[in-house]
Scaffold this active site. Structure first.
Site, PDB file in Angstrom:
ATOM      1  N   ALA A  27      34.718  25.870  37.810  1.00 35.02           N
ATOM      2  CA  ALA A  27      34.258  26.727  39.010  1.00 35.02           C
ATOM      3  C   ALA A  27      35.168  26.880  40.215  1.00 35.02           C
ATOM      4  O   ALA A  27      35.851  27.847  40.357  1.00 35.02           O
ATOM      5  CB  ALA A  27      32.855  26.119  39.637  1.00 35.02           C
ATOM      6  N   ARG A  28      35.364  25.672  41.174  1.00 37.95           N
ATOM      7  CA  ARG A  28      35.803  25.932  42.227  1.00 37.95           C
ATOM      8  C   ARG A  28      36.705  24.465  42.529  1.00 37.95           C
ATOM      9  O   ARG A  28      35.893  23.439  42.273  1.00 37.95           O
ATOM     10  CB  ARG A  28      35.186  26.321  43.617  1.00 37.95           C
ATOM     11  CG  ARG A  28      34.728  27.952  43.719  1.00 37.95           C
ATOM     12  CD  ARG A  28      36.260  28.807  43.999  1.00 37.95           C
ATOM     13  NE  ARG A  28      35.952  30.096  43.889  1.00 37.95           N
ATOM     14  CZ  ARG A  28      35.986  30.873  42.993  1.00 37.95           C
ATOM     15  NH1 ARG A  28      36.338  30.443  41.560  1.00 37.95           N
ATOM     16  NH2 ARG A  28      35.892  32.058  43.002  1.00 37.95           N
ATOM     17  N   ASP A  62      39.893  23.708  35.199  1.00 41.29           N
ATOM     18  CA  ASP A  62      40.501  24.886  35.179  1.00 41.29           C
ATOM     19  C   ASP A  62      40.821  25.306  36.743  1.00 41.29           C
ATOM     20  O   ASP A  62      41.652  26.368  36.720  1.00 41.29           O
ATOM     21  CB  ASP A  62      39.571  25.951  34.461  1.00 41.29           C
ATOM     22  CG  ASP A  62      40.258  27.225  34.455  1.00 41.29           C
ATOM     23  OD1 ASP A  62      41.336  27.612  33.815  1.00 41.29           O
ATOM     24  OD2 ASP A  62      39.524  28.236  35.018  1.00 41.29           O
ATOM     25  N   ALA A  92      28.547  25.444  40.457  1.00 40.97           N
ATOM     26  CA  ALA A  92      28.249  25.821  41.655  1.00 40.97           C
ATOM     27  C   ALA A  92      29.300  26.539  42.585  1.00 40.97           C
ATOM     28  O   ALA A  92      30.381  26.670  42.188  1.00 40.97           O
ATOM     29  CB  ALA A  92      28.009  24.436  42.459  1.00 40.97           C
ATOM     30  N   PRO A  93      28.685  27.307  43.316  1.00 39.95           N
ATOM     31  CA  PRO A  93      29.657  28.255  44.255  1.00 39.95           C
ATOM     32  C   PRO A  93      30.443  27.380  45.119  1.00 39.95           C
ATOM     33  O   PRO A  93      29.842  26.324  45.428  1.00 39.95           O
ATOM     34  CB  PRO A  93      28.798  29.215  44.900  1.00 39.95           C
ATOM     35  CG  PRO A  93      27.281  28.351  45.025  1.00 39.95           C
ATOM     36  CD  PRO A  93      27.257  27.589  43.686  1.00 39.95           C
ATOM     37  N   HIS A 129      43.178  28.137  36.134  1.00 47.24           N
ATOM     38  CA  HIS A 129      42.306  29.146  36.455  1.00 47.24           C
ATOM     39  C   HIS A 129      42.309  30.294  35.834  1.00 47.24           C
ATOM     40  O   HIS A 129      42.288  31.456  36.258  1.00 47.24           O
ATOM     41  CB  HIS A 129      42.455  29.574  38.095  1.00 47.24           C
ATOM     42  CG  HIS A 129      41.222  29.844  38.726  1.00 47.24           C
ATOM     43  ND1 HIS A 129      41.147  29.606  40.008  1.00 47.24           N
ATOM     44  CD2 HIS A 129      39.959  30.700  38.289  1.00 47.24           C
ATOM     45  CE1 HIS A 129      40.046  30.265  40.629  1.00 47.24           C
ATOM     46  NE2 HIS A 129      39.298  30.745  39.266  1.00 47.24           N
ATOM     47  N   GLU A 181      45.343  25.135  45.054  1.00 43.78           N
ATOM     48  CA  GLU A 181      45.853  25.814  44.033  1.00 43.78           C
ATOM     49  C   GLU A 181      46.591  27.303  44.368  1.00 43.78           C
ATOM     50  O   GLU A 181      47.230  27.812  43.686  1.00 43.78           O
ATOM     51  CB  GLU A 181      44.906  25.918  42.869  1.00 43.78           C
ATOM     52  CG  GLU A 181      43.948  26.972  43.407  1.00 43.78           C
ATOM     53  CD  GLU A 181      42.848  27.297  41.872  1.00 43.78           C
ATOM     54  OE1 GLU A 181      42.342  28.595  41.516  1.00 43.78           O
ATOM     55  OE2 GLU A 181      42.458  26.224  41.444  1.00 43.78           O
ATOM     56  N   ARG A 231      24.270  32.750  36.344  1.00 39.04           N
ATOM     57  CA  ARG A 231      24.628  33.298  35.433  1.00 39.04           C
ATOM     58  C   ARG A 231      25.445  32.733  34.353  1.00 39.04           C
ATOM     59  O   ARG A 231      25.350  32.564  33.236  1.00 39.04           O
ATOM     60  CB  ARG A 231      25.266  34.496  35.671  1.00 39.04           C
ATOM     61  CG  ARG A 231      24.338  35.719  36.322  1.00 39.04           C
ATOM     62  CD  ARG A 231      24.936  36.910  36.859  1.00 39.04           C
ATOM     63  NE  ARG A 231      25.607  37.707  35.727  1.00 39.04           N
ATOM     64  CZ  ARG A 231      26.848  38.035  35.339  1.00 39.04           C
ATOM     65  NH1 ARG A 231      27.847  37.571  35.992  1.00 39.04           N
ATOM     66  NH2 ARG A 231      27.057  38.765  34.252  1.00 39.04           N
ATOM     67  N   ILE A 232      26.452  31.916  34.859  1.00 36.85           N
ATOM     68  CA  ILE A 232      27.584  31.073  33.898  1.00 36.85           C
ATOM     69  C   ILE A 232      26.998  29.918  33.280  1.00 36.85           C
ATOM     70  O   ILE A 232      26.947  29.562  32.470  1.00 36.85           O
ATOM     71  CB  ILE A 232      28.965  30.681  34.754  1.00 36.85           C
ATOM     72  CG1 ILE A 232      29.474  32.367  35.049  1.00 36.85           C
ATOM     73  CG2 ILE A 232      29.827  29.893  34.220  1.00 36.85           C
ATOM     74  CD1 ILE A 232      30.651  32.173  35.854  1.00 36.85           C
ATOM     75  N   ASP A 273      19.866  22.599  40.249  1.00 34.93           N
ATOM     76  CA  ASP A 273      20.118  23.895  41.045  1.00 34.93           C
ATOM     77  C   ASP A 273      19.190  23.899  42.176  1.00 34.93           C
ATOM     78  O   ASP A 273      17.980  23.281  42.043  1.00 34.93           O
ATOM     79  CB  ASP A 273      19.981  25.182  40.329  1.00 34.93           C
ATOM     80  CG  ASP A 273      20.716  26.173  40.822  1.00 34.93           C
ATOM     81  OD1 ASP A 273      20.618  26.564  41.926  1.00 34.93           O
ATOM     82  OD2 ASP A 273      21.634  26.782  40.333  1.00 34.93           O
TER      83      ASP A 273
END
Length: 325
Positions: free
Chosen positions: A230-231, A255, A202-203, A292, A260, A152-153, A172
């Site tokens: 993302a992460r 971000d 990505a997750p 974040h 963190e 979605r993002i 993807d």
């Protein structure tokens, strides 16, 4: 039904009040985070709502002992929860979705800021240095932007970027037909090699751990820009720092960062920062660090609260739950 809400933040209050009435649910809110010491507060509640506090196996076991059956995190990511242990003990876990525009718009802002060297421009301006040395930027229409992850993002980022007339390539595991109208899908290795800007969406799954590392960086163009909203675990921070210092990477906008937890969302201005890599990166004129906050809009906070409540309701009523993991 009843929901116990941990880590309630003041900016969520109006939305909890609004949706409490709308969906006729009983809730108890606490600013306290879920810990072994505060777990007893949720006794008698089937559902709890949390944010990003780590929920380890020991805490999962404690919640199981007091009768918690469902944990809803008011976040898209759920890597802070030991989902495997929860499943072993029969506790279900759910995340939420929220407006993809929050992170997508922020991502485009970060791309523009890092490619136009805005941090250096602002630092110079703050000391009345209005010279042009070292601040010449690049124009997006001349660049190839690689988007890793087209959920979605990522999909929304691609749509936003199309207006800048840049060349967009994407990767993807699951290709989306909608994306193909705006970007060309390529293999990950091809994206790594051919992108001037790489933005990650990505997750935070195990298979994506350190997807950006010494090996992948070595294949990138000289002068590439890296964006991560993302992460933190998607990038090997040591390898990123090394590449920045060698000039392989021209700039980064982050971000999120590894380790963190316990730093972001806290006022630490009078404390020694317990993350050396973050401290180092903050010192670079070509690295933009934000805590974040890409998700943080009024719409996103509203969505996070509402969807967490709806997820708990769906679980309690045995209905289809789109957020259940």
């Amino acid at each position: 039904m009843k929901i116990f809400v941990y880590s309630h933040m003041d900016d969520e209050t109006e939305y909890f009040e609004k949706f409490k009435k709308k969906y006729n649910v009983d809730m108890i809110l606490t600013h306290k985070a879920p810990t072994i010491e505060t777990a007893e507060l949720a006794k008698g509640f089937d559902c709890i709502s949390i944010i990003t506090t780590p929920i380890n196996a020991l805490l999962i076991k404690k919640f199981n002992e007091i009768g918690v059956k469902f944990i809803s995190t008011r976040t898209i990511g759920y890597d802070h929860i030991d989902v495997k242990k929860a499943r072993e003990l029969g506790i279900s876990v759910g995340n939420v979705t929220y407006s993809p525009r929050s992170v997508a718009d922020y991502t485009v802002m970060m791309i523009l800021m890092v490619t136009r060297k805005l941090k250096a421009i602002m630092q110079n301006s703050s000391v009345q240095d209005y010279s042009l040395k070292g601040i010449q930027g690049r124009e997006l229409h001349n660049l190839t932007v690689g988007v890793i992850g087209t959920g979605r993002i990522g999909k929304t980022v691609i749509k936003n970027l199309k207006g800048f007339e840049c060349n967009i390539i994407a990767y993807d595991v699951h290709e989306a037909e909608e994306v193909k109208a705006y970007a060309k899908y390529v293999k990950l290795d091809e994206l790594i090699k051919n992108s001037d800007v790489i933005t990650i969406h990505a997750p935070g799954k195990v298979e994506n751990y350190h997807i950006i590392n010494k090996n992948s960086i070595s294949k990138m163009k000289d002068g590439v820009f890296i964006i991560n909203t993302a992460r933190g675990a998607l990038i090997n921070t040591y390898d990123l720092i090394d590449a920045l210092e060698k000039g392989k990477i021209a700039g980064a906008a982050l971000d999120v960062i590894e380790n963190e937890t316990g730093l972001y969302y806290n006022d630490l201005k009078c404390e020694v920062l317990k993350n050396r890599e973050l401290a180092v990166l903050k010192s670079y004129p070509n690295v933009i660090i934000t805590p974040h906050t890409a998700f943080y809009t009024d719409q996103a906070v509203s969505d996070m609260v509402e969807n967490s409540i709806l997820s708990c309701i769906a679980f309690s009523e045995g209905k289809e739950n789109p957020w259940k993991l």
